[in-house]
Each structure stands twice: as structure tokens, then as C-alpha cells.
Motif scaffolding. Structure first.
Motif, PDB file in Angstrom:
ATOM      1  N   ILE A 199      29.659 -20.850  43.222  1.00 53.06           N
ATOM      2  CA  ILE A 199      30.647 -21.388  42.279  1.00 53.06           C
ATOM      3  C   ILE A 199      30.017 -21.579  40.904  1.00 53.06           C
ATOM      4  O   ILE A 199      30.642 -21.307  39.869  1.00 53.06           O
ATOM      5  N   CYS A 200      28.768 -22.040  40.896  1.00 54.63           N
ATOM      6  CA  CYS A 200      28.077 -22.269  39.620  1.00 54.63           C
ATOM      7  C   CYS A 200      27.869 -20.974  38.838  1.00 54.63           C
ATOM      8  O   CYS A 200      28.010 -20.955  37.609  1.00 54.63           O
ATOM      9  N   ILE A 201      27.543 -19.878  39.542  1.00 56.23           N
ATOM     10  CA  ILE A 201      27.281 -18.629  38.819  1.00 56.23           C
ATOM     11  C   ILE A 201      28.572 -17.949  38.372  1.00 56.23           C
ATOM     12  O   ILE A 201      28.539 -17.076  37.501  1.00 56.23           O
ATOM     13  N   MET A 202      29.706 -18.339  38.960  1.00 63.78           N
ATOM     14  CA  MET A 202      30.971 -17.755  38.530  1.00 63.78           C
ATOM     15  C   MET A 202      31.263 -18.054  37.072  1.00 63.78           C
ATOM     16  O   MET A 202      31.742 -17.190  36.334  1.00 63.78           O
ATOM     17  N   SER A 203      30.959 -19.274  36.664  1.00 65.19           N
ATOM     18  CA  SER A 203      31.294 -19.704  35.308  1.00 65.19           C
ATOM     19  C   SER A 203      30.524 -18.935  34.235  1.00 65.19           C
ATOM     20  O   SER A 203      31.138 -18.408  33.302  1.00 65.19           O
ATOM     21  N   PRO A 204      29.187 -18.823  34.303  1.00 64.51           N
ATOM     22  CA  PRO A 204      28.483 -18.055  33.273  1.00 64.51           C
ATOM     23  C   PRO A 204      28.852 -16.576  33.258  1.00 64.51           C
ATOM     24  O   PRO A 204      28.871 -15.950  32.186  1.00 64.51           O
ATOM     25  N   ILE A 205      29.140 -15.991  34.433  1.00 65.11           N
ATOM     26  CA  ILE A 205      29.565 -14.588  34.460  1.00 65.11           C
ATOM     27  C   ILE A 205      30.897 -14.434  33.733  1.00 65.11           C
ATOM     28  O   ILE A 205      31.083 -13.513  32.929  1.00 65.11           O
ATOM     29  N   ALA A 206      31.827 -15.352  34.012  1.00 65.08           N
ATOM     30  CA  ALA A 206      33.133 -15.301  33.348  1.00 65.08           C
ATOM     31  C   ALA A 206      32.984 -15.529  31.842  1.00 65.08           C
ATOM     32  O   ALA A 206      33.677 -14.887  31.036  1.00 65.08           O
ATOM     33  N   TYR A 207      32.085 -16.412  31.469  1.00 64.59           N
ATOM     34  CA  TYR A 207      31.867 -16.681  30.032  1.00 64.59           C
ATOM     35  C   TYR A 207      31.288 -15.454  29.333  1.00 64.59           C
ATOM     36  O   TYR A 207      31.689 -15.115  28.214  1.00 64.59           O
ATOM     37  N   ALA A 208      30.351 -14.773  29.991  1.00 65.96           N
ATOM     38  CA  ALA A 208      29.727 -13.582  29.403  1.00 65.96           C
ATOM     39  C   ALA A 208      30.747 -12.462  29.212  1.00 65.96           C
ATOM     40  O   ALA A 208      30.624 -11.652  28.278  1.00 65.96           O
ATOM     41  N   LEU A 209      31.770 -12.414  30.074  1.00 67.87           N
ATOM     42  CA  LEU A 209      32.788 -11.356  30.005  1.00 67.87           C
ATOM     43  C   LEU A 209      34.118 -11.880  29.471  1.00 67.87           C
ATOM     44  O   LEU A 209      35.178 -11.305  29.745  1.00 67.87           O
TER      45      LEU A 209
END
Length: 584
Positions: free
Chosen positions: A225-235
């Protein structure tokens, strides 16, 4: 005839002999833990690919001409255009729909909500996609757990993961809403196949350490869940389809998973596949640097069992050409042709309701799963009161689940499954009530708003620990050939709670304090009911219903901390009692 009773094989002793935390067990567990990443991402990806931003009606082509007219005022609202005409003595107000579409504060391709204009009267279509995902998961609970108990954990888990990869990858290329929702339903269904991994991981460790599998699974769930946020922010500035493809690639390794994983040893033994069990043990010995022959001898499966003794005698007598030797050889050959009978117990989901004690405990667990799912997602809704960037808010809501993992690590073994669940439900109820009270009475008081946010996170931590603990105790309450089905039915009940949770928002609009009180009351009832659930800490996983019935009988009500006081009840004593009953 050689008869091998699977009830006499102590699987926990096998794992202890092989080394409870050997490289082989880590290999098996890692395969499941990485499935958790795929599992959670594909369930929660809707938060980012289906984001609904701020919006308003788009101005018509002649908007500049209308604006220049004296006495004409035009307001572009979310779902309507309000035109006020003051050019005459009588004020005229007209309201029209957003016939020219909408303007969003993000690029339209960033979310399928903005791409397909799922706002205003079409807003329910966006919400329906998540509901249909849960419907798909409910449908999956009727299929995959039963398949797992019948055909094994490995094939169901691996093939479900491979199919999941194909479905979520294809979702990125959905040409229209109909295709999208069909793929979402299928995503939810095959996600349930991954539950086989939960059972497989649990069955790969002995009694004293098996709860750590859920602790590690929760930590991996939170990490995903934590890594979902930075990936979404990067894209954030590209199409949601690219984000969906990125999330889908998290499951790409499923193509090779079949060769990375063995079947559950406990399931293989419970189904009488002794030769296959020995092959798995041999592979485990290679990984853990153990001597295969010595391990077989310690666990009672060495080649001194009757069938191997028979083969040795055959070889010995093949050189004896005397009359007596020939007769004995014929006799031995006759024995060799006899089939080895393996006693195997097979069960179905219907066996849950056929046995009174098992059914009572199952009802308690089903209620618990409904409550935990309802409160978990209800707290996610309340977390929208957190102020600030949506990516950071989502990240913080996930980050608070790590303390729950740490608490579980110590609590599940030290104070037991039962008290861990009771304490976590108490924390969830307390945090939810306090947070809701502070949030809706704070007004502009920033200190009270900050305190309310803190208690929201405390409540989230509590229900996360409770929900995770339910994943540990539920499969431990069923025999091997019913274990995955028992977990599947409980998971189905959890989906019922997840479907009810969104309606709490409508209730909150009418009576602000009511949802919190309902959630708190449900958690309090769960705390009381859990007193009647047997403590599974320190108890070897049951193989048959006979063991389970006896175990439930002597554990009707127990609130002591630590291990189950009746965990010392030995299987051979139950077997002796059963044999005596059969003789009478």
C-alpha cells in the motif's frame, strides 16, 4: 495389507526436524508474500486510477459573448449551469445541465472517471466498479477455496496469480466501461485464488512459529500500500492506463512461479500422497542442508517401513533356489502385489454446519469477519477528514499499519490469538469513537482537528491488527481438508462487510455520531463472542474433524493468556479412545 493412517503423522515434527526457519520454508513463504503485493495493489488501485477530482460544468462556445452582455450572470457549478438574467425588470433564473461536458483540475486522461465523465448523474458508475470487484471476490469464494482443498494449494494459487496478471494487464486497454467492469469482476474473483497462499504459508511452519506468517504478510500488505502512493505520484501526469500497466507488472513474475514453489506438505500427507510427501521432504533437505535418510528415520518415514522391508526380503530370497526358498519368494511376491491402503479423510463445506461445535465457532468467526471488514473500510472513509495532499494522506493511512504488525509479532505468541483479537477490537472501537467526536465538534479548532486525525490513525491501527489476527486464527480452527474452505467462507462474509461500508457515508450525513456508535458496538460484541473461540496458540493444526470436535469440547470457554491449556492433548490418546469406541 499395509495401512498408513495420516492421523499418525506429525507434520509439525517434520518441520522441526527440517529446521522451522530453514531456507526451504523461506522460499515457500516468499512466494506467498510477493503475491500479497499483487493482491493488495489490484484491489486498491481504484483509489488512483478512479480518482474523482474537483470539477465544474464546461462553458459553452458562446460563453464570452454571454458574459459581455449587461445584466447576465452565469455560474458554472458541478452539475448545472445557473444563468441569472437581470436585463429586464423581472429577474429570470434558469438552470441547465452540463451539456458541453466538464472541466477538471487534472488532465482528463489521468483517471477513468474524468475520461468517461463519471460525475453528477453518472457518478454511481465509478463507485459501482469497486462494488463489482467485491462481488467478483464473493463469487470467487465459492470456487477457489474448494478447488484448493480438493486439488492442492499450489495449482490454485499459481494459476490464479497468472490469470490475475493477464486480467489486470488487459484492463489497461479497456475500450469502454462495459469491458472495464467485466475485467474488474474477474479480477476480484481470481484474487480469491491467492487465498490458497495464506493456507499454504500457514501449513509450512510448526505450531510455535506459524503465526509469524501472518505478521510478515501484514507487513508486506502494508508495504504494498505504501509503494502504491509514490508510483501513482510519479505517474500523475500521464494516462491512468500507464499506471494500470505499471501495477499489473507487479504480477509478471507469476509466469515463473510454478517452478519456484512446492505443494503444501501437510495437504499432501492429509490426502495420503506419501511418496509425493517424501519427494517434498527430499527437496527441503537439499535447501536446508539436511541428510535425507536421517530425516526420514527421525520422522518415522524411513525405508524400514513394511513396504521397504518387503522389497529387501524379495531381493534377499531371489538367489535362494531351494523348494522352501521358491515357496517363500512366491508368498512375498503375493504380498507385494497387495495395494497399500492409505486412510484419508475428505470433507466439504457442508461439514461445517453438520457439526454443532464447529458451526457455533464458525458463526462467531463469520460475524468477526463482517465487522472487521466493515470497520476497516469505514475507517478508510473517515480518513478522508485528514487534510493535505491525497498522496500523502493515503501513504500515512498505510504507514500506521506497521505498528499493528509489530504488536502482532509479540502478542500472537505471548498472549495468544484470542486476547490479541480482543485488544485490537477494543483499540479500534475507542479510536473510532474519540476521533469522530473530535472531528465533528472541533469547528475551526486546529488542535482538536489534529487530535481527531491522531485517533483516526489509532483506530485504523487497531482494526488492522484485529483483521490480520482473524486471518491467523480462522484457518487454524479447521482440519486440513476443510481449512481453505473454512477460510474461504469467512472471506466471503468479509466481503459482505466491505459492501455495507460505503453506506455509512450516507448515514453519517444524516446523523454524524451514529456510524461511530454502530462500529463501536459491533466491536464490543466481537470482544465478548471471542471468549467462546478456542485458543489456537500452541496447538498443532488439526488433521481431522474427530480431533477438532474433541478440541472444541474441552475449550468451550477460556480467557487465560498465552498458549492453550489443552494443547498437550495428544493425538494418539484420541486415537485410542476412538479405537475403544469402535471395539464396543
Amino acid at each position: 495389507m499395509t495401512r498408513i493412517n495420516v492421523e499418525d503423522i506429525n507434520v509439525d515434527h517434520i518441520w522441526r526436524t527440517l529446521d522451522p526457519w530453514g531456507k526451504y520454508q523461506w522460499k515457500q513463504l516468499s512466494s506467498y508474500l510477493f503475491i500479497c503485493v499483487s493482491w493488495v495493489i489490484h484491489q486498491l488501485s481504484i483509489v488512483f486510477i478512479g480518482y474523482r477530482p474537483a470539477f465544474q460544468c464546461k462553458a459553452p462556445p458562446n460563453a464570452s459573448f454571454i458574459a459581455n452582455r449587461t445584466g447576465i450572470d452565469v455560474q458554472y457549478q458541478q452539475c448545472s449551469i445557473v444563468t441569472t438574467d437581470n436585463s429586464t425588470d423581472k429577474v429570470k433564473v434558469t438552470t441547465t445541465k452540463c451539456t458541453h461536458g466538464w472541466d477538471y483540475d487534472i488532465p482528463t486522461e489521468q483517471s477513468f472517471v474524468t475520461e468517461w465523465d463519471f460525475v453528477c448523474e453518472n457518478a454511481e458508475f465509478a463507485e459501482l466498479t469497486q462494488t463489482l470487484l467485491i462481488v467478483g471476490m464473493m463469487l470467487g469464494t465459492f470456487v477457489f477455496p474448494t478447488l484448493s482443498d480438493r486439488f492442492g494449494r499450489k495449482p490454485v494459487m499459481v494459476f490464479s496469480h497468472m490469470i490475475l496478471f493477464g486480467i489486470v494487464f488487459g484492463t489497461a486497454f479497456s475500450s469502454n466501461y462495459t469491458v472495464f467492469v467485466i475485467l474488474r469482476i474477474l479480477t476480484g474473483a481470481v484474487c480469491q485464488g491467492a487465498l490458497s497462499g495464506t493456507t499454504l504459508a500457514l501449513e509450512t511452519f510448526p505450531t510455535e512459529v506459524r503465526h509469524y506468517t501472518e505478521v510478515l504478510a501484514l507487513a508486506m500488505w502494508t508495504t504494498a500500500i505504501c509503494i502504491m502512493s509514490p508510483i501513482a505520484y510519479a505517474l500523475r501526469n500521464v494516462s491512468w492506463r500507464y499506471l494500470q500497466i505499471t501495477y499489473a507488472l507487479m504480477s509478471a513474475w507469476s509466469i515463473f512461479q510454478w517452478w519456484m514453489l512446492d505443494e503444501s506438505l501437510r495437504w499432501v500427507i492429509a490426502n495420503g500422497q506419501i511418496d509425493r510427501a517424501k519427494a517434498i521432504i527430499k527437496n527441503a533437505c537439499k535447501w536446508n542442508n539436511k541428510n535425507y535418510e536421517q530425516v526420514l528415520e527421525k520422522i518415522g518415514l524411513s525405508e524400514t517401513t513394511p513396504e521397504y522391508e518387503l522389497k529387501a526380503k524379495l531381493h534377499e530370497h531371489q538367489g535362494d533356489k531351494t523348494e522352501n526358498g521358491v515357496q517363500e519368494l512366491k508368498s512375498l511376491v503375493g504380498e507385494q502385489k497387495e495395494e497399500v491402503e492409505v486412510a484419508v479423510k475428505e470433507y466439504s463445506v457442508l461439514d461445517i454446519v453438520r457439526h454443532k461445535n464447529i458451526f457455533k465457532v464458525s458463526l462467531i468467526m463469520w460475524y468477526t469477519w463482517i465487522v472487521d471488514s466493515l470497520v476497516y473500510y469505514g475507517l478508510y472513509m473517515i480518513s478522508s477528514d485528514l487534510y493535505g495532499d491525497r498522496y500523502i494522506n493515503f501513504f500515512l493511512s498505510a504507514l500506521i499499519e506497521y505498528p499493528a504488525s509489530v504488536f502482532e509479532y509479540f502478542a500472537l505468541a505471548k498472549i495468544g490469538r484470542k486476547w490479541t483479537c480482543i485488544i485490537c477490537h477494543a483499540i479500534a472501537a475507542f479510536g473510532l469513537v474519540v476521533a469522530t467526536g473530535l472531528t465533528y465538534t472541533a469547528g475551526d479548532n486546529t488542535s482538536m482537528l489534529a487530535a481527531g486525525t491522531a485517533f483516526i490513525l489509532v483506530g485504523k491501527m487497531g482494526i488492522t491488527g484485529a483483521f490480520s489476527s482473524a486471518y491467523v486464527v480462522t484457518p487454524e480452527l479447521y482440519p486440513t481438508n476443510m481449512r481453505n474452505s473454512g477460510l474461504g467462507v469467512a472471506s466471503f462474509m468479509g466481503k459482505v462487510g466491505a459492501m455495507i461500508a460505503p453506506f455509512s457515508r450516507n448515514v453519517s450525513e444524516q446523523v454524524k455520531w451514529l456510524p461511530a456508535c454502530i462500529y463501536a458496538a459491533l466491536c464490543l460484541v466481537t470482544m465478548f463472542l471471542f471468549a467462546f473461540v478456542p485458543e489456537t496458540n500452541g496447538v498443532e493444526l488439526p488433521q481431522t474433524i474427530d480431533e477438532l470436535t474433541e478440541w472444541y469440547r474441552v475449550n468451550k470457554f477460556n480467557l487465560k493468556f498465552g498458549k492453550n491449556v489443552h494443547s498437550g492433548v495428544k493425538r494418539h490418546s484420541l486415537k485410542i479412545e476412538k479405537e475403544e469406541d469402535e471395539q464396543h
